[in-house]
Design a protein around this motif. Structure first.
Motif, PDB file in Angstrom:
ATOM      1  N   GLU A 211      79.665 -32.996 -16.274  1.00  0.00           N
ATOM      2  CA  GLU A 211      79.952 -32.817 -16.920  1.00  0.00           C
ATOM      3  C   GLU A 211      80.581 -32.283 -18.079  1.00  0.00           C
ATOM      4  OE1 GLU A 211      75.320 -32.196 -18.340  1.00  0.00           O
ATOM      5  OE2 GLU A 211      75.419 -32.074 -15.636  1.00  0.00           O
TER       6      GLU A 211
ATOM      7  N   GLN B  24      68.146 -37.556 -13.068  1.00  0.00           N
ATOM      8  CA  GLN B  24      68.477 -36.616 -13.814  1.00  0.00           C
ATOM      9  C   GLN B  24      69.571 -37.843 -14.977  1.00  0.00           C
ATOM     10  OE1 GLN B  24      69.778 -33.257 -14.208  1.00  0.00           O
ATOM     11  NE2 GLN B  24      67.762 -33.315 -12.825  1.00  0.00           N
TER      12      GLN B  24
ATOM     13  N   ALA C  26      68.111 -39.681 -16.806  1.00  0.00           N
ATOM     14  CA  ALA C  26      67.632 -39.877 -18.821  1.00  0.00           C
ATOM     15  C   ALA C  26      68.285 -38.972 -19.476  1.00  0.00           C
ATOM     16  CB  ALA C  26      66.306 -39.439 -18.903  1.00  0.00           C
ATOM     17  N   ARG C  27      68.721 -37.821 -19.065  1.00  0.00           N
ATOM     18  CA  ARG C  27      69.152 -36.309 -19.215  1.00  0.00           C
ATOM     19  C   ARG C  27      70.685 -36.977 -19.596  1.00  0.00           C
ATOM     20  NH1 ARG C  27      72.388 -31.844 -18.155  1.00  0.00           N
ATOM     21  NH2 ARG C  27      72.294 -32.393 -15.655  1.00  0.00           N
ATOM     22  N   LEU C  28      71.754 -37.865 -18.676  1.00  0.00           N
ATOM     23  CA  LEU C  28      73.152 -37.897 -18.735  1.00  0.00           C
ATOM     24  C   LEU C  28      73.166 -38.797 -20.004  1.00  0.00           C
ATOM     25  CD1 LEU C  28      74.140 -38.151 -14.960  1.00  0.00           C
ATOM     26  CD2 LEU C  28      74.471 -35.956 -16.613  1.00  0.00           C
ATOM     27  N   LYS C  29      72.113 -40.278 -20.210  1.00  0.00           N
ATOM     28  CA  LYS C  29      72.529 -41.255 -20.997  1.00  0.00           C
ATOM     29  C   LYS C  29      72.594 -40.435 -22.619  1.00  0.00           C
ATOM     30  CE  LYS C  29      70.406 -44.399 -18.757  1.00  0.00           C
ATOM     31  NZ  LYS C  29      68.885 -45.182 -18.119  1.00  0.00           N
ATOM     32  N   LYS C  30      72.080 -39.632 -22.844  1.00  0.00           N
ATOM     33  CA  LYS C  30      71.794 -38.338 -23.838  1.00  0.00           C
ATOM     34  C   LYS C  30      73.120 -38.030 -24.139  1.00  0.00           C
ATOM     35  CE  LYS C  30      66.856 -37.024 -23.566  1.00  0.00           C
ATOM     36  NZ  LYS C  30      66.552 -36.742 -23.419  1.00  0.00           N
ATOM     37  N   ASN C  31      74.211 -37.717 -22.865  1.00  0.00           N
ATOM     38  CA  ASN C  31      75.396 -36.857 -23.632  1.00  0.00           C
ATOM     39  C   ASN C  31      76.094 -37.695 -23.504  1.00  0.00           C
ATOM     40  OD1 ASN C  31      77.807 -35.764 -23.005  1.00  0.00           O
ATOM     41  ND2 ASN C  31      77.031 -35.064 -21.147  1.00  0.00           N
TER      42      ASN C  31
ATOM     43  N   ASN D 189      58.946 -30.828 -10.852  1.00  0.00           N
ATOM     44  CA  ASN D 189      59.367 -32.214 -10.881  1.00  0.00           C
ATOM     45  C   ASN D 189      58.455 -33.482 -10.686  1.00  0.00           C
ATOM     46  OD1 ASN D 189      60.113 -31.429  -8.806  1.00  0.00           O
ATOM     47  ND2 ASN D 189      61.258 -32.478  -8.580  1.00  0.00           N
TER      48      ASN D 189
ATOM     49  N   PHE E 123      67.875 -28.925 -11.816  1.00  0.00           N
ATOM     50  CA  PHE E 123      66.808 -28.541 -13.426  1.00  0.00           C
ATOM     51  C   PHE E 123      66.861 -27.194 -14.408  1.00  0.00           C
ATOM     52  CE2 PHE E 123      64.396 -32.146 -10.000  1.00  0.00           C
ATOM     53  CZ  PHE E 123      65.016 -33.162 -10.850  1.00  0.00           C
TER      54      PHE E 123
ATOM     55  N   ARG F  36      69.179 -27.309 -15.923  1.00  0.00           N
ATOM     56  CA  ARG F  36      69.065 -27.132 -17.528  1.00  0.00           C
ATOM     57  C   ARG F  36      67.929 -27.073 -18.233  1.00  0.00           C
ATOM     58  NH1 ARG F  36      74.160 -29.291 -17.216  1.00  0.00           N
ATOM     59  NH2 ARG F  36      73.463 -29.707 -15.295  1.00  0.00           N
ATOM     60  N   GLN F  37      66.736 -28.113 -17.458  1.00  0.00           N
ATOM     61  CA  GLN F  37      65.524 -28.543 -17.788  1.00  0.00           C
ATOM     62  C   GLN F  37      64.425 -27.825 -17.558  1.00  0.00           C
ATOM     63  OE1 GLN F  37      67.792 -31.461 -15.983  1.00  0.00           O
ATOM     64  NE2 GLN F  37      66.175 -33.352 -16.724  1.00  0.00           N
TER      65      GLN F  37
END
Lengths: 538, 327, 299
Positions: free
Chosen positions: A252, A268, A270-275, C79, C254, C256-257
């Motif tokens: 990242e 993770q 899904a979160r990376l796709k937004k980056n 999670n 997780f 950061r989430q």
């Protein structure tokens, strides 16, 4: 007058510049792939050396595939494509293969690669490759080099999967320089101790420049690469980062440019796709096609009962397993191989939709009535290392509780787990992640073959024996026609699904992730360990 | 004051005493490791998805098919010839791999200990100077907090804040992979990578040094000769620092020497969190890969380092504080 | 902090287990009662986990996946959709259990070896001290890693590994305490009267050594909890039990989430370790006034 000339001149220069700018920015144009840049790839451990012959594990493959070439490669539909062999013919009903080699291909030390090197690699090296020899030894008869650029492979029997497996690095041989290796053959030790284990010389797009133990490997562009103008990257750095979280942060942050799907924590993705700085792919794993399974030990009285196995399959909510263990990134699996292998795949396991009534009925019929909310206890084993298997085990435990099956979870390191499960057959249920590609003969058969119950890793751990399945397994690989072969495999899947010695849970998502500064990092269907010659900086 | 002669004799005796110790260390480690289920062959075979024959060949090659006492005999015999064996994973002589990795750990340790010693002593002296003030209590509490925190947790937080959120420092590794010229820029680059792991590593030891310094200082300050010195009108600060600095050496030596075994433990976490290419990560990777020769080699080398550290500690003690007798 | 001659006299004349002195510690040191009560609250909370926890700590549907704080889920959801508050209560149970068990095992082992060695002396002492020395120079943390990694990561192996890690220090501590006490007048006096050896050990020396042991045990508990967290972080926790260490490990991806997944178990470990350390310090000030600093080892 003078002044006007100058103006005209500057206008011309401006126009040329503009044209260059436009041309270089047209996507897909020959101008787009410019050379330059250092592509940094993250790896989980120090490979120790680069000897693909005897240790074709991932950590060795990731650097080594950029140093060596194979005869052929695969496209995303798993069709063979030229690499060092520019063309080939299949003769004698599949018993003879003739490869025509590219001319003028040079090893990194300047010597030309010829059929002698290929013959050497196939005859002297391949039999020591612990993976390839499994299928190579029983079928290979001899290898001939009639002239400098032709290689003829003669087989004892037709072997339908041959071209496919030769197209991936763990199946097919890399081509090694005979003049360097010829005095270092004959045993695993001899190969390993050769100086070229640590100073590899191949025909590949990159050459080894620096190997800093415990830290990184640095490869530089091979200036004489046969596939010019590739490779585009000046340098390829493979960096060893063992901690998963640190690895992800490095990606990242832009310290690492590429992590293969297996190193991306799936929950993770899904979160990376937004980056916007990252590109999360959905391709590049078709040839490896990995699936997460539960293996049920049929030697144990409880799991030996087909009704119990079916009941377990009915009791599971695979959607929830995928949702919780992989954040929903992994697709629910419905067959014994990855759905990317379209020609052989069948979703026969889809019949086991979650149905607690059915599960309870089957368990009652199997002779395990519910007593005080509990029927019996089973142990789920998983090998430390893949976090999602632990999470899946946790979810399975909760799901099976509902039908009165009490699950205990145990976990050891990889070596101890493998010994327990595959050699001692001492387990109830094992969480196992299987590669099912590039051809089922290589990677699926082993789990259901009665002749493979013995004592090696990744064998028929459930001890599954089915005469009908066995007959098909023994015959299918000699069928040259893909359609008919596919039909045989679909029949196999049906029968296995009915017996349920294994329960497929979910398929590996191909979430290879790279920096948005780069393009074409993943261009093969096995891109956990494929060449990076196509990768270029945008 | 101890002369050179007894010191030398003492050292030689200690080293001779260490020989049987090393022997037992090897025996204990060897036995425990080889009694465990699974072996290097099965791990390697799993990486390459090998056949039963290949697995059997690997076992034979590593000598795992022989009875345990024979394996141990072979190992000891090789050790006598200064041969630590061959790593099953790295496929290199064990000693070579260790020597490759040692400098990184040493650099990290040296930096961390410098930070820890300096900060710990200075804070300790200040705290004892203003004993029982609010500042002293706060410092004491903070120091306790320093070692009440899991070290890996601290490391992760530092990465999140300084590397990811502020983007001041790199998150992992020892070198940048792009655009670093050799010479000073390269040195600077390593320093940048060194900072976070060194701070993480240093925190625990800093609090330790702080506490020992503070305790020792209070003890010393309460002693008669200090009181006498003060009453004679000597500058308080001079008294403090002259005796402080002398006394401060002891805690630093103690922390490094006595805790050396734990120092190595800390390196496993720090190096794993920060991807630092040192010994701590090597041992963890070797354990994962079941690299028996490597594990045994590391045990041996680290054991000898611990013994050496203990010896040096004792000698330093004797030099700093002549009242400590050799026993 | 209190180097008063008063306490030292107290120590040599009173041959009981120094309860009064321990009480003294509580009344003199402000940190001790605070730390003690925080620890007590923590212990009570986890002890009554079955009553207090609103959900089964392993049940999946206790809230929406990675959901934040709410009335239903006081500390958010993890999670797998499990209630963090319930897991904190149940996890603390195991964490604190591991801490105390490991400290107990270590103390028993250390007392056993240290007592025999320190009292008997001679060749027995020689052998036992060689053994202790051997374990002192083995990189014990690596050994602990191997035991847990190779022989299976279950809670008993973890306790065993931690005990192996720490017993030599305790043994040496007890031994040195015995060596000093053995030469004290009251022991000599007992000898003269003709008291049996075992009686001297159990009646005369042990009760006087108990101060050191208690202090050491409280610090050991703190250390053991940190070690358990450390092993969990390396993926070597018990897979079938929730502990604070394991929660921390599961929370890493997780951070950061869902910071709540990490902050509460981290706080749990931090608070218990801190209070145990404060307690150990406070006790040490009173019980062992001669030593200004405890021989402290840890990660």
């Amino acid at each position: 007058m003078e002044r006007r000339k100058v103006r005209f001149g500057s206008a011309a220069i401006f126009l040329v510049l503009a044209a260059v700018l436009v041309l270089t920015h047209i996507p897909g144009s020959a101008w787009a792939q410019k050379r330059g840049g250092t592509l940094v790839i993250g790896l989980e451990a120090d490979p120790g050396h680069f000897n693909l012959i005897v240790k074709p594990g991932t950590t060795v493959q990731v650097p080594a595939v950029n140093i060596y070439n194979k005869l052929i490669t695969l496209d995303f539909d798993l069709n063979p494509k030229p690499e060092l062999a520019k063309s080939w013919e299949v003769k004698d009903g599949g018993k003879t293969l003739v490869f025509h080699l590219r001319k003028g291909v040079k090893f990194h030390d300047g010597k030309e690669m010829t059929s002698e090197d290929v013959k050497f690699s196939l005859e002297k090296c391949l039999p020591y490759n612990p993976r390839s020899r499994v299928f190579w030894k029983p079928v290979a008869e001899k290898v001939e080099a009639p002239d400098k650029y032709t290689i003829v492979v003669r087989l004892k029997k037709p072997f339908a999967p041959l071209l496919t497996v030769m197209g991936v690095i763990f199946g097919g041989p890399a081509i090694y320089p005979k003049h360097l290796w010829k005095d270092h053959v004959g045993s695993r030790k001899a190969f390993l101790n050769a100086p070229y284990s640590k100073k590899p010389v191949g025909t590949g797009p990159f050459m080894l420049k620096e190997y800093k133990k415990g830290s990184h490997v640095r490869l530089v562009r091979n200036p004489n690469y046969w596939n010019a103008p590739k490779p585009y990257a000046d340098e390829l750095v493979i960096r060893f980062v063992s901690d998963a979280n640190t690895r992800l942060i490095a990606l990242e942050k832009g310290e690492i440019d590429y992590l293969r799907a297996a190193l991306i924590p799936w929950d993770q993705a899904a979160r990376l796709k937004k980056n916007p700085k990252l590109v999360v792919l959905d391709k590049g794993g078709e040839a490896t096609g990995q699936v997460e399974f539960m293996l049920l030990n049929m030697r144990r009285p409880i799991t030996g009962n087909v009704k119990v196995r079916q009941a377990i399959a009915y009791a599971l909510d695979k959607n929830q397993i995928s949702q919780l263990a992989t954040g929903g990134t992994a697709k629910v699996a419905d067959g014994i191989m990855h759905s990317a292998m379209k020609w052989a795949h069948k979703g026969s396991f889809a019949q086991y939709k979650q149905d607690l009534k059915m599960a309870n009925r089957l368990l009652d019929e199997a002779g395990y009535p519910m007593r005080g909310g509990k029927r019996f206890s089973l142990t789920v084993t998983w090998a430390k290392g893949r976090g999602f298997e632990g999470l899946a085990a946790e979810v399975i435990k909760q799901q099976l509780k509902k039908v009165g099956i009490d699950i205990k979870i145990e976990s050891f390191d990889r070596a101890a787990t493998l010994k327990k499960v595959y050699i001692n057959h001492d387990f109830d249920i094992m969480m196992q992640f299987f590669t099912t590609g590039p051809d089922p003969k290589i990677s699926v058969t082993r789990v259901y073959d009665r002749n493979n119950i013995g004592s090696a890793n990744f064998n028929n751990a459930p001890s599954y024996i089915n005469v009908g399945v066995q007959r098909l397994l023994d015959a299918e690989w000699q069928i040259p026609d893909v359609k008919k072969r596919g039909a045989a495999w679909r029949q196999i899947v049906d029968m296995v699904a009915a017996d349920a010695p294994v329960i497929p849970l979910f398929e590996t998502p191909f979430v290879h992730t790279h920096s948005a500064k780069w393009a074409d990092v993943v261009t093969r269907p096995y891109c956990a360990y494929c060449t990076r010659e196509d990768a270029y900086q945008k | 004051m101890a002369g050179d002669y007894p010191l030398l004799r003492y050292s030689v005796r200690r080293i001779l005493q260490a020989v049987p110790l090393v022997f037992w260390v090897i025996i204990i480690n060897f036995t425990i490791i080889h009694l465990a289920p699974g072996d290097p062959a099965i791990y390697l075979a799993s990486v390459t998805e090998a056949t039963p024959e290949a697995y059997a060949e690997l076992r034979k090659e590593f000598g795992l098919d022989k009875p345990l006492y024979v394996q141990m005999g072979i190992y000891l015999w090789k050790l006598l010839h200064l041969d630590l064996g061959y790593s099953t994973w790295h496929n290199s002589p064990v000693l070579g791999v260790i020597i490759d990795r040692l400098p990184a750990t040493m650099l990290l340790m040296a930096t961390a200990f410098s930070i820890a010693s300096l900060m710990g002593v200075v804070l300790g002296v200040i705290a004892s100077r203003y004993s029982y003030s609010v500042g002293d209590h706060l410092a004491t509490l903070a120091s306790l907090a320093g070692y009440s925190m899991p070290i890996f947790w601290l490391g992760q937080l530092l990465i999140l804040f300084f590397a990811l959120y502020l983007d001041w420092l790199p998150s992992q590794g020892m070198y940048s992979m792009r655009g670093v010229e050799p010479g000073w820029p390269a040195v600077l680059d390593v320093l940048k990578h060194l900072l976070l792991p060194a701070i993480t590593y240093a925190t625990y030891h800093m609090t330790l040094v702080f506490r020992i310094t503070r305790g020792k200082m209070q003890e010393t300050l309460a002693q008669d000769f200090i009181l006498t010195a003060k009453s004679k009108g000597l500058n308080e600060r001079r008294v403090l620092y002259r005796h402080a600095l002398r006394n401060a050496l002891l805690p630093v030596v103690t922390v490094i020497g006595i805790n050396f075994a734990y120092v190595m433990a800390g390196s496993v976490f720090t190096e794993t969190v920060f991807g630092w290419p040192g010994m701590g990560r090597l041992i963890f990777e070797s354990i994962t890969a079941r690299d028996y020769p490597m594990i045994l080699g590391i045990f041996l080398v680290v054991s000898m380092m611990i013994m050496l550290a203990n010896l040096i500690t004792d000698i330093l003690y004797a030099l700093i504080d002549p009242r400590v007798a050799y026993n | 902090m209190t180097t008063s001659a008063d306490t030292i006299d107290h120590r040599s004349s009173n041959r009981g287990p120094q309860w009064r002195a321990i009480w003294g510690a509580f009344s003199q040191n402000r940190a001790v009662p605070i730390a003690g009560s925080i620890l007590l609250v923590l212990v009570l909370l986890v002890l009554f986990a079955p009553v207090l926890a609103p959900y089964d700590p392993y049940a999946l549907g206790s809230g929406s996946r990675l959901g934040g704080h709410s009335f239903r889920n006081l500390m958010g959801v993890d999670n797998l959709g499990r209630d963090v508050f319930s897991r904190i209560l149940w996890g603390g149970r195991v964490s604190i259990f591991v801490g105390f068990s490991a400290a107990f095992a270590t103390t028993v082992l250390g007392l056993f070896v240290g007592t025999i060695s320190g009292y008997l002396g001679g060749w027995v002492d020689d052998i036992l001290m060689r053994l202790t020395e051997t374990f002192m120079v083995i990189p014990r943390f690596f050994l602990a890693l191997i035991i847990v990694a190779f022989f299976g990561a279950n809670i008993w192996n973890i306790i065993l590994a931690i005990s192996i890690l720490t017993w030599p220090v305790t043994a040496r501590l007890v031994r040195s305490e015995f060596l000093t006490l053995r030469t004290r007048q009251f022991v000599d006096a007992a000898h003269v009267i003709g008291t049996k050896r075992s009686t001297i050990i159990f009646r005369e020396i042990l009760p006087n050594a108990i101060g050191v042991v208690v202090v050491n045990a409280s610090l050991l508990t703190a250390q053991a909890m940190l070690l358990e967290a450390g092993l969990s972080y390396l993926g070597l926790g018990d897979p079938s039990l929730v502990t604070w260490g394991r929660m921390l490990y599961e929370a890493q991806p997780f951070l950061r989430q869902a910071w709540w997944m990490a902050v509460y178990p981290g706080l749990g470990i931090f608070l218990s370790v801190l209070t145990l350390n404060l307690l150990g310090d406070g006790l040490n000030d009173v019980l062992n006034p001669r030593s200004s600093e405890i021989h402290r080892t840890g990660l």
